[in-house]
Design a protein around this motif. Structure first.
Motif, PDB file in Angstrom:
ATOM      1  N   PRO A 122       0.869  -1.071  -0.082  1.00 32.56           N
ATOM      2  CA  PRO A 122      -0.078  -0.106  -0.063  1.00 32.56           C
ATOM      3  C   PRO A 122       0.931   1.314  -0.114  1.00 32.56           C
ATOM      4  O   PRO A 122       1.887   1.216   0.527  1.00 32.56           O
ATOM      5  CB  PRO A 122      -0.835  -0.074   1.297  1.00 32.56           C
TER       6      PRO A 122
ATOM      7  N   ASN B 217      -1.212  10.103   0.931  1.00 37.79           N
ATOM      8  CA  ASN B 217      -1.682  10.805  -0.201  1.00 37.79           C
ATOM      9  C   ASN B 217      -0.921  11.362  -1.224  1.00 37.79           C
ATOM     10  O   ASN B 217      -1.108  11.271  -2.161  1.00 37.79           O
ATOM     11  CB  ASN B 217      -2.707  11.818   0.332  1.00 37.79           C
TER      12      ASN B 217
ATOM     13  N   TYR C 226       0.201   9.505  -4.007  1.00 37.56           N
ATOM     14  CA  TYR C 226      -0.686   9.279  -5.297  1.00 37.56           C
ATOM     15  C   TYR C 226      -0.966  10.581  -6.213  1.00 37.56           C
ATOM     16  O   TYR C 226      -1.843  10.564  -7.194  1.00 37.56           O
ATOM     17  CB  TYR C 226      -2.293   9.222  -4.924  1.00 37.56           C
TER      18      TYR C 226
ATOM     19  N   GLU D 255      -4.699  -1.809  -8.165  1.00 38.24           N
ATOM     20  CA  GLU D 255      -4.664  -1.363  -6.864  1.00 38.24           C
ATOM     21  C   GLU D 255      -6.124  -1.488  -6.158  1.00 38.24           C
ATOM     22  O   GLU D 255      -6.328  -1.572  -5.061  1.00 38.24           O
ATOM     23  CB  GLU D 255      -4.058   0.120  -6.786  1.00 38.24           C
ATOM     24  N   SER D 256      -7.201  -1.235  -7.030  1.00 41.20           N
ATOM     25  CA  SER D 256      -8.589  -0.929  -6.459  1.00 41.20           C
ATOM     26  C   SER D 256      -9.496  -2.287  -6.539  1.00 41.20           C
ATOM     27  O   SER D 256     -10.627  -2.163  -5.992  1.00 41.20           O
ATOM     28  CB  SER D 256      -8.946   0.135  -7.056  1.00 41.20           C
TER      29      SER D 256
ATOM     30  N   LEU E   4     -10.669  -5.142  -5.571  1.00 44.09           N
ATOM     31  CA  LEU E   4     -10.729  -6.057  -4.199  1.00 44.09           C
ATOM     32  C   LEU E   4     -10.921  -7.576  -4.560  1.00 44.09           C
ATOM     33  O   LEU E   4     -10.332  -8.157  -3.936  1.00 44.09           O
ATOM     34  CB  LEU E   4     -11.762  -5.482  -3.179  1.00 44.09           C
TER      35      LEU E   4
ATOM     36  N   GLU F  51     -15.889  -0.247  -5.016  1.00 45.86           N
ATOM     37  CA  GLU F  51     -14.475  -0.621  -4.992  1.00 45.86           C
ATOM     38  C   GLU F  51     -13.420   0.863  -5.123  1.00 45.86           C
ATOM     39  O   GLU F  51     -12.629   0.965  -4.530  1.00 45.86           O
ATOM     40  CB  GLU F  51     -13.894  -1.887  -5.930  1.00 45.86           C
TER      41      GLU F  51
ATOM     42  N   GLU G 146     -13.875   2.709  -1.967  1.00 43.86           N
ATOM     43  CA  GLU G 146     -13.164   2.425  -0.962  1.00 43.86           C
ATOM     44  C   GLU G 146     -11.701   2.693  -1.023  1.00 43.86           C
ATOM     45  O   GLU G 146     -11.016   2.938  -0.034  1.00 43.86           O
ATOM     46  CB  GLU G 146     -13.327   0.807  -0.979  1.00 43.86           C
ATOM     47  N   ASN G 147     -11.292   2.828  -2.314  1.00 39.37           N
ATOM     48  CA  ASN G 147      -9.755   3.393  -2.547  1.00 39.37           C
ATOM     49  C   ASN G 147      -9.958   4.730  -3.165  1.00 39.37           C
ATOM     50  O   ASN G 147      -9.110   5.094  -3.843  1.00 39.37           O
ATOM     51  CB  ASN G 147      -9.049   2.508  -3.536  1.00 39.37           C
ATOM     52  N   TRP G 148     -10.632   5.737  -2.516  1.00 41.49           N
ATOM     53  CA  TRP G 148     -10.855   6.851  -3.091  1.00 41.49           C
ATOM     54  C   TRP G 148      -9.749   7.751  -3.221  1.00 41.49           C
ATOM     55  O   TRP G 148      -9.490   8.563  -3.919  1.00 41.49           O
ATOM     56  CB  TRP G 148     -12.221   7.667  -2.291  1.00 41.49           C
ATOM     57  N   ASN G 149      -8.800   7.607  -2.149  1.00 39.86           N
ATOM     58  CA  ASN G 149      -7.435   8.252  -1.855  1.00 39.86           C
ATOM     59  C   ASN G 149      -6.820   8.317  -3.235  1.00 39.86           C
ATOM     60  O   ASN G 149      -6.009   9.146  -3.475  1.00 39.86           O
ATOM     61  CB  ASN G 149      -6.472   7.748  -0.660  1.00 39.86           C
ATOM     62  N   MET G 150      -6.697   6.880  -3.936  1.00 34.17           N
ATOM     63  CA  MET G 150      -5.826   6.895  -5.062  1.00 34.17           C
ATOM     64  C   MET G 150      -6.442   7.745  -6.050  1.00 34.17           C
ATOM     65  O   MET G 150      -5.515   8.209  -6.985  1.00 34.17           O
ATOM     66  CB  MET G 150      -5.797   5.249  -5.259  1.00 34.17           C
TER      67      MET G 150
END
Length: 320
Positions: A38, A42, A45, A280-281, A283, A293, A296-300
C-alpha cells in the motif's frame, strides 16, 4: 517565479504557461510498479490524481472534505462507465484518462490564446508570439546585463522560432489553434517528435558532442550539491543507462536512443495508469471496478487533491 532565469514580470507573466522543452521529470516513461504494497500517504498518489483528473483540476480538491470527494468521485465513476453496466473496465478507464489529458492540453491553449492573438484574426503569427514573449527584452536589452539572462534569451528565441516553423504545417508563418497546440505541446504530435528529441539533446548535452553520456544523463536528474555517496535511486539510474538507455553499448545515447527513452513506441501511458488503478482497487480481482471498490480506494483516485467536477459535469465533453 523565474522562467529561464528571467522574472515573470518582465515577460508579462506569459512564458510560464508554455510547454517549452520537455522537462526532465517528464522525460522518463516508466511503467508504474503494480506493487501489492500500500501507498504510505496521499502524497504517493499525486501522479495518479493528475492522470485521472488532469493536472490543474487535481489541485482543487484540497478544499473538499472526504465525503465531498467521494460524492464527486461517484459521479465521475458514472461518466466513466460508458455502457452503464455498473462496472468500469481497464479500457473504459484508459479512455477516460486519454480524454482528461487531451482536455487539459486544449484548455491550456485556450487560456493563453488571447495573450498572443494580438490582432484578433484567430491566428497567431510568429511576429505576434515573438512580440508577446520577447518584446520587452528586444526593446530593452540594456536591462538584461546578466550573462545568464542574455544567454537564455539568445538561446530560446531561435529555438522557439525553429519549433514554431515546425508546427506551422502550411508554412504561412501563422499558427492556427491546432498548430499552436502543437507548438506548446509538441510531445503530443507525431510531426513534432523530432523537435522534442532535439531539444532534449540540447538540454542535456553539456559538452556539445551531440550525444548524452552517463554523467550528463544523471546530471539531468540529480544535482550532487553536497559531499557523500549517491542515493540508491541514482545508482539504479546508472544501471538503467547501461542496461536499457545505451542500447548499442558505446557509452552514450544518440538521437535514436534518446527518442526511445523519452518517446518509447511500446509504452502507452494511459493504458499503464489504467492497469495500475485497476490493480490497486480491484478487491475481488475480477479485473472490473465497481463503484464501491473505487470509493473504498478513493484516496488513490482523488484523495485531497481532485477536481471540482460539479461544474465540469455540466460540460459537453463529446468533442474530447
Amino acid at each position: 517565479m523565474e522562467v529561464y532565469g528571467l522574472s515573470c514580470l518582465l515577460l508579462f507573466c506569459v512564458v510560464e504557461v508554455f510547454s517549452k522543452p520537455t522537462y526532465k521529470n517528464e522525460r522518463v516513461h516508466l511503467d508504474p510498479e503494480l506493487s501489492k504494497d500500500p501507498h504510505e500517504d496521499n502524497q504517493s498518489y499525486r501522479y495518479d490524481h493528475e492522470a485521472f483528473l488532469g493536472k490543474e483540476e487535481a489541485t482543487t480538491f484540497d478544499q473538499l472534505t472526504a465525503e465531498e470527494s467521494k460524492e464527486r468521485l461517484g459521479k465521475i465513476f458514472d461518466r466513466i462507465d460508458g455502457d452503464k453496466d455498473g462496472y468500469v473496465t481497464t479500457d473504459e478507464l484508459k479512455s477516460w484518462i486519454n480524454r482528461v489529458q487531451k482536455r487539459y492540453i486544449y484548455e491550456n491553449v485556450a487560456k493563453v490564446w488571447t495573450d498572443y492573438d494580438l490582432n484578433k484574426d484567430n491566428k497567431i503569427s510568429w511576429d505576434e508570439y515573438k512580440k508577446a514573449t520577447y518584446g520587452y527584452y528586444l526593446a530593452n536589452p540594456e536591462e538584461f546585463q546578466d550573462a545568464t539572462d542574455q544567454f537564455s534569451f539568445k538561446k530560446m528565441l531561435p529555438r522557439d522560432e525553429r519549433r514554431f516553423k515546425t508546427a506551422d504545417l502550411d508554412g504561412d508563418a501563422a499558427a492556427s489553434r491546432e498548430e499552436f497546440t502543437a507548438f506548446l505541446h509538441p510531445e503530443e504530435f507525431d510531426h513534432m517528435k523530432d523537435i522534442v528529441v532535439l531539444e532534449t539533446l540540447e538540454d542535456i548535452d553539456k559538452n556539445g558532442d551531440g550525444h548524452v553520456d552517463e554523467d550528463e544523463y544523471i546530471a539531468d536528474m540529480f544535482a550532487h550539491e553536497v559531499e557523500g555517496p549517491e542515493p540508491d535511486w541514482v545508482k539504479t539510474e546508472r544501471e538503467q543507462f547501461a542496461d536499457f538507455r545505451d542500447t548499442n553499448k558505446d557509452g552514450k545515447m544518440d538521437k535514436e536512443e534518446i527518442r526511445h527513452w523519452i518517446l518509447p513506441q511500446d509504452y502507452d501511458h494511459a493504458q499503464a495508469e489504467a492497469r495500475h488503478l485497476v490493480y490497486e482497487s480491484d478487491l475481488n480481482k475480477d479485473q472490473l471496478l465497481t463503484k464501491e471498490e473505487v470509493l473504498e480506494n478513493w484516496n488513490m483516485f482523488v484523495g485531497s487533491q481532485a477536481t471540482n467536477y460539479g461544474e465540469d459535469l455540466t460540460k459537453n465533453h463529446d468533442e474530447l
